[in-house]
Design an enzyme around this catalytic site. Structure first.
Site, PDB file in Angstrom:
ATOM      1  N   HIS A 174       0.833  -1.202   0.000  1.00 35.12           N
ATOM      2  CA  HIS A 174       0.000   0.000   0.000  1.00 35.12           C
ATOM      3  C   HIS A 174       0.869   1.255   0.000  1.00 35.12           C
ATOM      4  O   HIS A 174       2.024   1.230   0.433  1.00 35.12           O
ATOM      5  CB  HIS A 174      -0.914   0.041   1.233  1.00 35.12           C
ATOM      6  N   CYS A 268      -1.426   1.109   9.660  1.00 34.25           N
ATOM      7  CA  CYS A 268      -2.217   0.011   9.105  1.00 34.25           C
ATOM      8  C   CYS A 268      -3.271  -0.518  10.072  1.00 34.25           C
ATOM      9  O   CYS A 268      -4.333  -0.978   9.645  1.00 34.25           O
ATOM     10  CB  CYS A 268      -1.307  -1.134   8.688  1.00 34.25           C
TER      11      CYS A 268
END
Length: 276
Positions: A174, A268
């Site tokens: 990501h 995260c």
């Protein structure tokens, strides 16, 4: 309960987490997991470290909402991916990997119980780890998890925003693993993973603290800003932490070595609901 976020570094008021009660590397989905797949996750240690993070957040007056952990979702601890808030709009993300699909239904149930309004992404995929907001700008990583079609729909739904696709090497999972603003003018970055033209776009707004290859692997970019210059960081990332301190940030070190084995750190595992 309402949601509201305009940046990644305004004071954090409410946030969603999920305990790593069933966390394990079941299907390797990133290079960090590949490195740790044989040793895998020690769940008691992961739970202890996660609880330490929760206690740290609460010590700053941040309200922590905890999702119910479900044994069929080994990556559920990474709540950032299953939703994101853009201004006052809560988006229910669409997860790309089958091993993670269904996590969003747990979040949906929780939001319905708390009467939080949200919009669901029903076509294409987008994950919150690829979405980084900063006032009028929204940076969205073009990755194996987030498709360009959904980015275009976000543009259409927020015509007042400058929505900027950022191209990077999707082996880094990501965007928030390689780029993360800590103020309106400074960002952590691992530039080797980002396409030069996208680095140029980001450099028009930010000066950079560049992390080393070694500290990118231990997720030095993936810190959590909680407001007023305070940042939660890993103690192991000494070079990046030193540079942040030199810039005047107050760092709060939390052990997280077990959870990062699965490829995600503090950003995260936290999905902000309200920053103000």
């Amino acid at each position: 309960m309402k949601s509201h976020c305009r940046t990644e570094y305004d004071p954090l008021k409410e946030v969603i987490l999920c305990p790593p009660a069933f966390m394990r590397i079941k299907e390797v989905i990133n290079s960090i997991q590949a490195h740790y797949k044989d040793t895998n996750i020690d769940i008691p240690t992961a739970l202890k470290q996660h609880q330490t993070l929760i206690e740290a957040l609460r010590s700053f007056g941040i309200q922590v909402h905890e999702l119910r952990a479900d044994e069929q979702f080994p990556e559920q601890v990474f709540t950032r991916d299953i939703g994101f808030v853009l201004d006052q709009t809560m988006y229910l993300a669409a997860l790309e990997r089958p091993i993670r699909q269904g996590e969003e239904q747990v979040l949906k149930t929780y939001l319905d119980q708390k009467q939080v309004a949200y919009e669901s992404v029903t076509e294409g995929t987008i994950e919150g780890g690829d979405v980084i907001i900063d006032g009028d700008h929204v940076y969205i990583g073009v990755s194996s998890r987030t498709c360009t079609e959904v980015i275009e729909r976000i543009k259409e739904q927020h015509p007042d925003k400058i929505v900027q696709p950022i191209h990077f090497d999707s082996s880094y999972l990501h965007l928030d693993c390689v780029f993360n603003p800590v103020s309106n003018s400074l960002a952590l970055i691992y530039p080797d993973a980002i396409k030069p033209e996208s680095v140029k776009v980001l450099s028009e707004t930010y000066s950079f603290i560049e992390v080393t290859k070694e500290e990118q692997f231990s997720l030095a970019v993936n810190v959590l800003s909680i407001g007023d210059g305070k940042i939660i960081v890993l103690p192991e990332n000494k070079d990046t932490n030193k540079k942040l301190k030199e810039k005047g940030f107050d760092l709060y070190e939390v052990p997280f070595s077990e959870i990062i084995k699965s490829g995600g750190s503090f950003r995260c595992v936290t999905m902000p609901l309200i920053r103000s």
